[in-house]
Design an enzyme around this catalytic site. Structure first.
Site, PDB file in Angstrom:
ATOM      1  CG  HIS A  57      -2.024  -1.020   1.095  1.00 55.11           C
ATOM      2  ND1 HIS A  57      -3.063  -1.100   1.991  1.00 55.11           N
ATOM      3  CD2 HIS A  57      -2.248  -2.007   0.183  1.00 55.11           C
ATOM      4  CE1 HIS A  57      -3.883  -2.085   1.654  1.00 55.11           C
ATOM      5  NE2 HIS A  57      -3.407  -2.653   0.563  1.00 55.11           N
ATOM      6  CD  GLU A  59      -1.225   3.825   4.084  1.00 52.17           C
ATOM      7  OE1 GLU A  59      -2.325   4.067   4.593  1.00 52.17           O
ATOM      8  OE2 GLU A  59      -1.100   3.132   3.049  1.00 52.17           O
ATOM      9  CB  SER A 175     -20.868   5.838 -36.854  1.00 51.85           C
ATOM     10  OG  SER A 175     -20.262   4.581 -36.602  1.00 51.85           O
ATOM     11  CD1 TRP A 177     -12.418   6.867 -38.566  1.00 54.91           C
ATOM     12  CD2 TRP A 177     -13.463   6.258 -36.708  1.00 54.91           C
ATOM     13  NE1 TRP A 177     -11.967   5.613 -38.228  1.00 54.91           N
ATOM     14  CE2 TRP A 177     -12.603   5.219 -37.085  1.00 54.91           C
ATOM     15  CE3 TRP A 177     -14.235   6.111 -35.554  1.00 54.91           C
ATOM     16  CZ2 TRP A 177     -12.494   4.021 -36.367  1.00 54.91           C
ATOM     17  CZ3 TRP A 177     -14.123   4.936 -34.836  1.00 54.91           C
ATOM     18  CH2 TRP A 177     -13.255   3.910 -35.246  1.00 54.91           C
ATOM     19  CG  ASP A 207     -20.602  -0.893 -34.199  1.00 49.05           C
ATOM     20  OD1 ASP A 207     -21.158  -0.724 -35.302  1.00 49.05           O
ATOM     21  OD2 ASP A 207     -20.802  -0.168 -33.206  1.00 49.05           O
ATOM     22  NE  ARG A 214      -8.563   1.187 -31.102  1.00 48.27           N
ATOM     23  CZ  ARG A 214      -9.871   1.409 -30.916  1.00 48.27           C
ATOM     24  NH1 ARG A 214     -10.664   0.395 -30.574  1.00 48.27           N
ATOM     25  NH2 ARG A 214     -10.378   2.613 -31.058  1.00 48.27           N
ATOM     26  CB  SER A 238     -31.888  -9.632 -22.751  1.00 49.34           C
ATOM     27  OG  SER A 238     -31.493  -8.501 -22.036  1.00 49.34           O
TER      28      SER A 238
END
Length: 378
Positions: A57, A59, A175, A177, A207, A214, A238
Site C-alpha cells: 500500500h 504507506e 459512423s 469517423w 460493429d 488499444r 438478454s
C-alpha cells in the site's frame, strides 16, 4: 484537530499525496487510489502510492523510502490507513511500528472493515491523528470505490460521440469517423482507467467491436511502468444472441456476459463467464446487474460505451453518474441516428437535467463532462 487548524504546509504535503495517488488510477482496482507522504522537519523523507492490489500500500512504499527517518515524522495519507489483514498487513500497524508522530488522513475509509478503526489504532498508540484535509479532492478521484462502499453500486460513466446536431451515425448506420483522432485516443485513455467496459449485444453484433484498450493509440505514456490493465468487458445479452465467433472473443482477457437465462448449448472460451440476473420488462434488470457487478465482482468504475437503446435505458433508470460526450464539428441532418432512445417525455419537467462540469477541446472536437443534477458528487 479541526480542519480549520491545518496549516498551509499541511495542504501542500497532502496535495502531493493526492498527486501520487492519481498515478495508481490505471492499476489499483478493486482497491482505492492512495498516496502517502512522510515529512520530518519540513522535508519529505518518504513517499509512495498504491500500485496494484495485493502489493504494498501507499504507506508501505513511503515507509520503505523513509527507512529510519520515519520515526517522529508526520504521515499525510489520502485515505485512512487500513486496519485489517487482507492480502497485505494493516498499514496502521506499520505506521505505529515505524514510530511516526502524527497521521493526517484526507478522509475516513468507508470500507466497513476499516471505517475509523485505522485511526483508532494509531490514536490508542499515542499518535496524533486528524482527518478531513483536502477531503473533496481526495474523494473525487476515488468516486467508484466510494460509491461501491457507500451505496453498493459502481460509478457509471456513459461515453457518447456525436455530431454538433446530436447524431451518432447516418441513417444507413455509417459512423466512422464522426470524431477525430485525438478524441478517439482520449477514449482509450478513459477506458484504461475503468474497471470494466459495459455495452449491449447490438454493439457487438453490428460493429463487431473488441472493446479493449488499444495501447498503441494512447495519447500519452501512462504514469507507471506497469503493463496496461485491460478492463473487463461486459456485454448485456438478454436474448443470448452472441456466439464465440465475434472479434470480441479473439482477445483472451476476461469477458462477462449478462443474461436472464443461460444458454448451455454454446461452448465458450475459458475467459468468458456468464452472470444470470433477474428480468425486468423482458430484459436484463439493469440495476440488479450493476449491484452484482459492484458487490460480487468488486467493480468500482464502469465505462458505458453502448448504443442508443442501452444508454437510453440506463439514463431513464437514473443509473448513469457521469456523461462524457465528444462533439464533432459536423452536421449529419435530420435522418441521422440519435444519441439516446428512451420513453417519450410529455413535459419539460421530465427532462434529465444535467450540470456541465467541464468543456474542453480535444483536437478538433469538444469533450463535455456532465452529471445529472440529482447525482451529488461523492
Amino acid at each position: 484537530m479541526h480542519p480549520t487548524q491545518f496549516t498551509e504546509y499541511d495542504k501542500i504535503y497532502m496535495a502531493r499525496a493526492i498527486e501520487l495517488a492519481k498515478q495508481g488510477r490505471f492499476t489499483t482496482t478493486p482497491n482505492p487510489n492512495v498516496g502517502c507522504v512522510l515529512v520530518k522537519d519540513n522535508i519529505i523523507v518518504g513517499e509512495g502510492f498504491h500500485q496494484v492490489a495485493g502489493q504494498g500500500h501507499a504507506e508501505v512504499n513511503a515507509l520503505m523510502m523513509a527507512g529510519t527517518q520515519a520515526k517522529g515524522a508526520t504521515a499525510y495519507v489520502t485515505l485512512e490507513p487500513c486496519s485489517h489483514f487482507g492480502r497485505t498487513p494493516p498499514c496502521a500497524e506499520g505506521l505505529k511500528a515505524a514510530g511516526v508522530a502524527k497521521v493526517i488522513a484526507a478522509m475516513v475509509d468507508p470500507n466497513p472493515q476499516v471505517a475509523g478503526k485505522g485511526l483508532a489504532i494509531l490514536a490508542d498508540a499515542g499518535i496524533e491523528v486528524a482527518s478531513g484535509l483536502l477531503e473533496p479532492q481526495a474523494r473525487l478521484f476515488n468516486r467508484g470505490f466510494l460509491k461501491r462502499m457507500e451505496q453498493g453500486m459502481p460509478f457509471v460513466t456513459c461515453k457518447m460521440a456525436a455530431s454538433l446536431d446530436g447524431k451518432t451515425a447516418l441513417k444507413n448506420g455509417q459512423s466512422k469517423w464522426i470524431t477525430g483522432t485525438a478524441a478517439r485516443q482520449d477514449v482509450q485513455l478513459q477506458r484504461a482507467q475503468s474497471c470494466a467496459i459495459l455495452t449491449g449485444a447490438d454493439t457487438v453484433l453490428i460493429d463487431d467491436a473488441k472493446l479493449n484498450v488499444r495501447v498503441d493509440e494512447l495519447p500519452e505514456p501512462l504514469p507507471t511502468q506497469l503493463p496496461v490493465r485491460q478492463p473487463v468487458r461486459i456485454i448485456i445479452d438478454s436474448q443470448n444472441r452472441l456466439t464465440p465467433d465475434f472479434a470480441l472473443f479473439s482477445i483472451a482477457s476476461e469477458i462477462i456476459i449478462i443474461t436472464t437465462e443461460l444458454d448451455k448449448s454454446v461452448s465458450w472460451p475459458h475467459y468468458v463467464t456468464h452472470l444470470v440476473v433477474p428480468e425486468k420488462d423482458n430484459k436484463v434488470d439493469l440495476k440488479a446487474a450493476l449491484q452484482q457487478l459492484a458487490q460480487q465482482q468488486q467493480f468500482n468504475h464502469i465505462w458505458l460505451e453502448a448504443g442508443a437503446t442501452l444508454a437510453g435505458k440506463m439514463a431513464e433508470y437514473n443509473l448513469i453518474d457521469e456523461y462524457i460526450v465528444y462533439l464533432a464539428p459536423k452536421l449529419l441532418g435530420n435522418d441521422g441516428k440519435s444519441l439516446l432512445n428512451f420513453a417519450e417525455l410529455t413535459s419539460m419537467q421530465e427532462a434529465i437535467d444535467l450540470t456541465i462540469n467541464e468543456c474542453v477541446p480535444i483536437g478538433d472536437d469538444i469533450r463535455i463532462t456532465a452529471i445529472p443534477r440529482l447525482v451529488a458528487l461523492p
